[in-house]
Design a protein around this motif. Structure first.
Motif, mmCIF file in Angstrom:
data_model
loop_
_atom_site.group_PDB
_atom_site.id
_atom_site.type_symbol
_atom_site.label_atom_id
_atom_site.label_comp_id
_atom_site.label_asym_id
_atom_site.label_seq_id
_atom_site.Cartn_x
_atom_site.Cartn_y
_atom_site.Cartn_z
ATOM 1 N N ASN A 203 0.783 -1.119 0.474
ATOM 2 C CA ASN A 203 0.166 -0.004 -0.284
ATOM 3 C C ASN A 203 1.307 1.174 -0.677
ATOM 4 O O ASN A 203 0.765 2.273 -0.403
ATOM 5 C CB ASN A 203 -1.019 0.016 1.009
ATOM 6 C CG ASN A 203 -1.390 1.117 1.779
ATOM 7 O OD1 ASN A 203 -2.215 1.363 0.749
ATOM 8 N ND2 ASN A 203 -1.024 2.273 2.200
ATOM 9 N N HIS A 209 -3.859 4.564 -5.319
ATOM 10 C CA HIS A 209 -5.159 3.949 -4.521
ATOM 11 C C HIS A 209 -5.213 5.614 -4.126
ATOM 12 O O HIS A 209 -6.199 5.639 -2.958
ATOM 13 C CB HIS A 209 -5.095 3.112 -3.150
ATOM 14 C CG HIS A 209 -3.611 3.919 -2.051
ATOM 15 N ND1 HIS A 209 -2.371 3.404 -2.553
ATOM 16 C CD2 HIS A 209 -3.529 3.959 -1.435
ATOM 17 C CE1 HIS A 209 -1.649 3.456 -1.475
ATOM 18 N NE2 HIS A 209 -2.769 4.435 -0.421
ATOM 19 N N HIS A 214 -7.498 9.258 -0.628
ATOM 20 C CA HIS A 214 -7.119 9.859 0.372
ATOM 21 C C HIS A 214 -7.253 11.620 -0.181
ATOM 22 O O HIS A 214 -6.649 11.772 -0.946
ATOM 23 C CB HIS A 214 -5.868 9.901 0.639
ATOM 24 C CG HIS A 214 -5.094 8.254 0.602
ATOM 25 N ND1 HIS A 214 -5.254 7.854 1.862
ATOM 26 C CD2 HIS A 214 -4.408 7.978 0.491
ATOM 27 C CE1 HIS A 214 -4.532 6.494 2.000
ATOM 28 N NE2 HIS A 214 -4.112 6.527 1.661
ATOM 29 N N ASP A 368 -5.152 5.033 5.099
ATOM 30 C CA ASP A 368 -4.290 4.008 5.220
ATOM 31 C C ASP A 368 -4.947 2.303 6.401
ATOM 32 O O ASP A 368 -4.481 1.437 5.354
ATOM 33 C CB ASP A 368 -2.685 4.056 5.198
ATOM 34 C CG ASP A 368 -2.254 4.728 3.507
ATOM 35 O OD1 ASP A 368 -3.136 4.141 2.939
ATOM 36 O OD2 ASP A 368 -1.553 5.035 4.040
ATOM 37 N N ILE A 371 -7.592 0.802 4.873
ATOM 38 C CA ILE A 371 -7.693 0.197 3.804
ATOM 39 C C ILE A 371 -6.933 -1.228 3.773
ATOM 40 O O ILE A 371 -7.387 -1.912 2.858
ATOM 41 C CB ILE A 371 -7.385 1.423 2.727
ATOM 42 C CG1 ILE A 371 -6.206 2.088 2.530
ATOM 43 C CG2 ILE A 371 -8.834 2.182 2.323
ATOM 44 C CD1 ILE A 371 -6.021 2.823 1.636
#
Ligand code: FES
Ligand SMILES: [Fe+2]
Length: 420
Positions: A203, A209, A214, A368, A371
């Motif tokens: 990640n 992402h 974000h 984070d 996710i």
């Protein structure tokens, strides 16, 4: 799910497909987690803390990683030393606190006493021929550089360990102007993450992402949307910025991680880029949130990412530094500690407001953890199968290729590239 009974780890590593995420056991199986610790974590230079955590002789901290507890202590000579937290008598833990100040390291079990340099200085009722000098604490490799304390669990001379000098030489031009050694910690936050350490690293190594997950980070960093929209145009902006600031003596171009000339022991890299037109730092409005760091004389509006292997990252903005330490805890849990630093002589209230400095990375790291946790839950499913990485996940592809290489797969290839 665990490894199929007839399948060895080597077979499992060999059948992974480049460019795709890993099979489920790599993210869930405790026996693979144990091998990760042996083959990877125990061979890396690991960031522990900033030197200001132990400023005075006798100051001690302990760090738990890979089944070990490591003592870091500042000696009477002001040197930082590290020892395995294992008594030489019958093996008890010696320091039981995470942080302390002591005159000696005294084992709570039978009171063997070690000095701050690790020498045994007292052990009562021992046989006559017992020589205390033969029983020092087991030293752990330690390096203090730019105010950052690193340890390595491997024995000195282990061929799987990168020479720390290589890290210093590669990173010095990027990090030295920020003078992290004389900077001060203004915040440390813990983000417990319910995911395998590789999911946390995967990640962290991609920004595919960022736009969906974000909003705050995406608002601050132009590269997220510009890079998605028109990569060549974004590259031109970066090139123009780099040329302008290089002419003024700033180091602007990065060192490509996992690329040509890089070692395969602890992949390191630097990524440097402008934040956004009109922004000089990683704050909500792009305006300064603290005084310029270290020796910097001008705001260049750049941000630097230093990759010290998979488990430690430093983000440098002109007025603050953010340190990310990942500690694998078990197959599905990772400790993430984030530390913020500003100039050592800056004063809270006058020169900075903690909430403003930590804002972007705090909100982003909270997102984070969510996710990564959701990623782990999906990976745990009976129906999970590896998926294909996008063109914006090259850093992740590079990490996974390197990981498989360290676990006995094919060596890392040069096409595994840099930050997406
Ligand atoms: S185990 Fe430490 S003194 Fe006995
Ligand atoms: Fe993220």
């Amino acid at each position: 799910m665990s490894i199929e009974p007839a399948l060895s780890l080597e077979d499992l590593v060999a059948r992974q497909t480049p460019g795709m995420s890993l099979e489920q056991p790599f993210y869930t199986d405790p026996s693979i987690f144990e091998r990760d610790l042996e083959r990877i974590v125990a061979k890396q230079w690991l960031f522990v803390d900033h030197v200001s955590a132990i400023p005075n002789p006798g100051d001690v901290i302990t760090y738990e990683i890979a089944g070990e507890s490591i003592i870091l202590v500042r000696g009477r000579d002001n040197e930082v030393r590290a020892f395995f937290n294992v008594c030489r008598h019958r093996g008890s833990r010696i320091c039981l606190k995470a942080k302390d100040n002591v005159r000696t390291l005294t084992c709570p079990y039978h009171a063997w006493v070690y000095d701050l340099e690790g020498q045994l200085i007292r052990a009562t009722l021992m046989p006559e021929d017992f020589k205390p000098e033969d029983w020092p604490l087991f030293a752990c490799q330690v390096r203090v550089w730019q105010g950052l304390m690193f340890i390595n669990l491997a024995k000195e001379g282990d061929p799987d360990v990168i020479d720390f000098d290589e890290i210093e030489q590669s990173f010095a031009p990027y990090i030295e102007p920020y003078r992290l050694d004389s900077s001060k910690i203004i915040a440390i936050k813990d983000y417990p993450t319910d995911g395998n350490w590789k999911l946390a690293v995967e990640n962290f190594r991609e920004c595919y992402h960022c736009a969906p997950a974000h909003p705050e980070y995406t608002m601050v960093n132009a590269y997220v949307t510009d890079g998605n929209r028109d990569r060549p145009a974004r590259d031109k902006v970066v090139e123009a910025w780099a040329a302008e600031w290089e002419a003024k003596g700033h180091v602007t171009r990065g060192l490509r991680p996992w690329g040509e000339g890089q070692n395969d022991k602890q992949p390191i890299g630097v990524f440097r880029q402008p934040i956004r037109d009109g922004s000089v730092t990683l704050s909500e409005d792009g305006q300064p949130v603290a005084p310029l760091m270290g020796d910097l004389k001008q705001w260049d509006g750049g941000e630097t990412l230093l990759i010290f292997g998979p488990l430690f990252y430093v983000y440098l903005a002109n007025d603050h530094a953010t340190l990310f330490r990942f500690t694998p805890v078990n197959a599905t849990h990772t400790e993430v500690i984030v530390t913020w630093l500003v100039r050592g002589d800056a004063q809270e209230g006058r020169d900075y407001d903690v909430d403003k400095v930590v804002w972007m990375w705090d909100v982003t790291t909270v997102e984070d953890t969510k996710i990564i946790g959701d990623n782990q839950l999906g990976v745990n499913s009976r129906r999970y199968e590896p998926g294909v990485y996008s063109a914006r996940e090259r850093g992740t592809i590079g990490f996974v290729a390197w990981y498989l290489g360290r676990m006995g797969g094919k060596p890392v290839s040069d096409d595994a590239a840099t930050c997406a």
